[in-house]
Design an enzyme around this catalytic site. Structure first.
Site, PDB file in Angstrom:
ATOM      1  N   SER A 220     -76.178  -9.434 -74.007  1.00 20.79           N
ATOM      2  CA  SER A 220     -77.364  -9.070 -72.971  1.00 20.79           C
ATOM      3  C   SER A 220     -76.570  -8.435 -71.896  1.00 20.79           C
ATOM      4  O   SER A 220     -75.422  -8.567 -71.736  1.00 20.79           O
ATOM      5  CB  SER A 220     -77.983 -10.174 -72.465  1.00 20.79           C
ATOM      6  OG  SER A 220     -78.832 -10.150 -71.159  1.00 20.79           O
TER       7      SER A 220
ATOM      8  N   TYR B  82     -77.003 -19.144 -68.934  1.00 17.26           N
ATOM      9  CA  TYR B  82     -77.388 -18.086 -69.698  1.00 17.26           C
ATOM     10  C   TYR B  82     -76.336 -16.900 -69.491  1.00 17.26           C
ATOM     11  O   TYR B  82     -75.933 -16.401 -70.463  1.00 17.26           O
ATOM     12  CB  TYR B  82     -78.791 -17.846 -69.814  1.00 17.26           C
ATOM     13  CG  TYR B  82     -79.256 -16.522 -70.531  1.00 17.26           C
ATOM     14  CD1 TYR B  82     -79.317 -16.524 -71.795  1.00 17.26           C
ATOM     15  CD2 TYR B  82     -79.394 -15.356 -69.685  1.00 17.26           C
ATOM     16  CE1 TYR B  82     -79.557 -15.553 -72.665  1.00 17.26           C
ATOM     17  CE2 TYR B  82     -79.671 -14.212 -70.750  1.00 17.26           C
ATOM     18  CZ  TYR B  82     -79.590 -14.242 -71.761  1.00 17.26           C
ATOM     19  OH  TYR B  82     -80.058 -13.193 -72.689  1.00 17.26           O
TER      20      TYR B  82
END
Length: 259
Positions: A139, A152
């Site tokens: 990401s 995360y």
């Protein structure tokens, strides 16, 4: 000759489903791992209806400590040899780390880090033998500290670092190792994470199908990092223009005001 197979985790939704479609369209025999067996069955039916080879289905929750053992056992029982590993499974949770459920956050580490690492290393001999590859779904969050989604963001920083290091180690063996780092992608991820897409999603948005196509091309071209979309490509160089402390404060202000 033992049949070669591409293992894809997180295959039942979002980018994972689109990666299944792309790899299948390019002639790969697939093994699909995800929590929801009904979705895997429907996806398998779609693949065969389009003329593809029926995939091997492995329903399992990668958060479980024995999930990777189950995947390996299923592949062994099928008598296939892993050529590519696609680590798509992952999730995040929105909120202050000290306020979110601790077990849920440890689950992020189990899926995003432990399972990805396990599968990447477990099948390394097979990947070397077949001169195959690894595609890890990271990401753009991996380039940033992430107050408001601390675990995360940290997990995706691990994915980025681990992928780059493993790429260096496996390159002499002819194994491709690529990480794709998308920005916000319309999917079930947001619902599970507990937030609604905002302005950042509108300007950085790339569809799951486009991410999958670019990721596949990047892997086959042996690219180190794939950054889908013009907006995302601009983020890493822009980050180098600002002190880390400034970026930390800015991300915290932006993320936590969503509450």
């Amino acid at each position: 000759m033992t049949e070669r197979i591409t293992l894809i985790t997180g295959a039942s939704a979002g980018i994972g489903t689109e990666l299944v479609r792309v790899f299948s369209a390019n002639g790969h025999r697939l093994a699909l791992a995800a929590r929801r067996a009904d979705r895997l069955t429907a996806l398998a039916a779609e693949i065969t209806a389009c003329g593809g080879v029926a995939p091997l289905l492995i329903p399992c929750d990668l958060e479980a400590p024995d999930a990777c053992d189950k995947i390996a056992e299923a592949l062994g029982a099928a008598g296939v040899d892993v050529e590519y590993v696609v680590n798509d499974a992952g999730y995040g949770l929105f909120g202050r780390a000290t306020e979110l459920d601790r077990a849920d956050q440890l689950g992020i580490i189990a899926v995003n880090i432990r399972a990805l690492t396990d599968l990447s290393l477990r099948f390394s001999d097979s990947l070397i033998r077949n001169r195959g590859g690894i595609l890890n779904v990271g990401s753009i969050a991996g380039f940033l500290p992430g107050p408001g989604m601390a675990v995360y963001y940290a997990s995706k920083a691990y994915v980025l670092s681990f992928t780059e290091a493993l790429r260096n180690e496996l390159a002499p063996h002819g194994v491709r190792v690529t990480v794709v780092c998308p920005g916000p992608v319309p999917s079930e991820f947001q619902d599970r994470a507990g937030f609604k897409p905002g302005f950042d999603s509108a300007i950085l948005n790339v569809s799951a199908a486009d991410v999958a196509q670019q990721a596949y091309r990047g892997l086959m071209a042996n690219r180190r990092i794939v950054l889908p979309g013009l907006g995302i490509k601009m983020v890493p160089p822009l980050l180098r223009l600002f002190p880390r402390a400034f970026i930390l404060a800015a991300v915290g202000l932006f993320q936590l005001r969503k509450r």
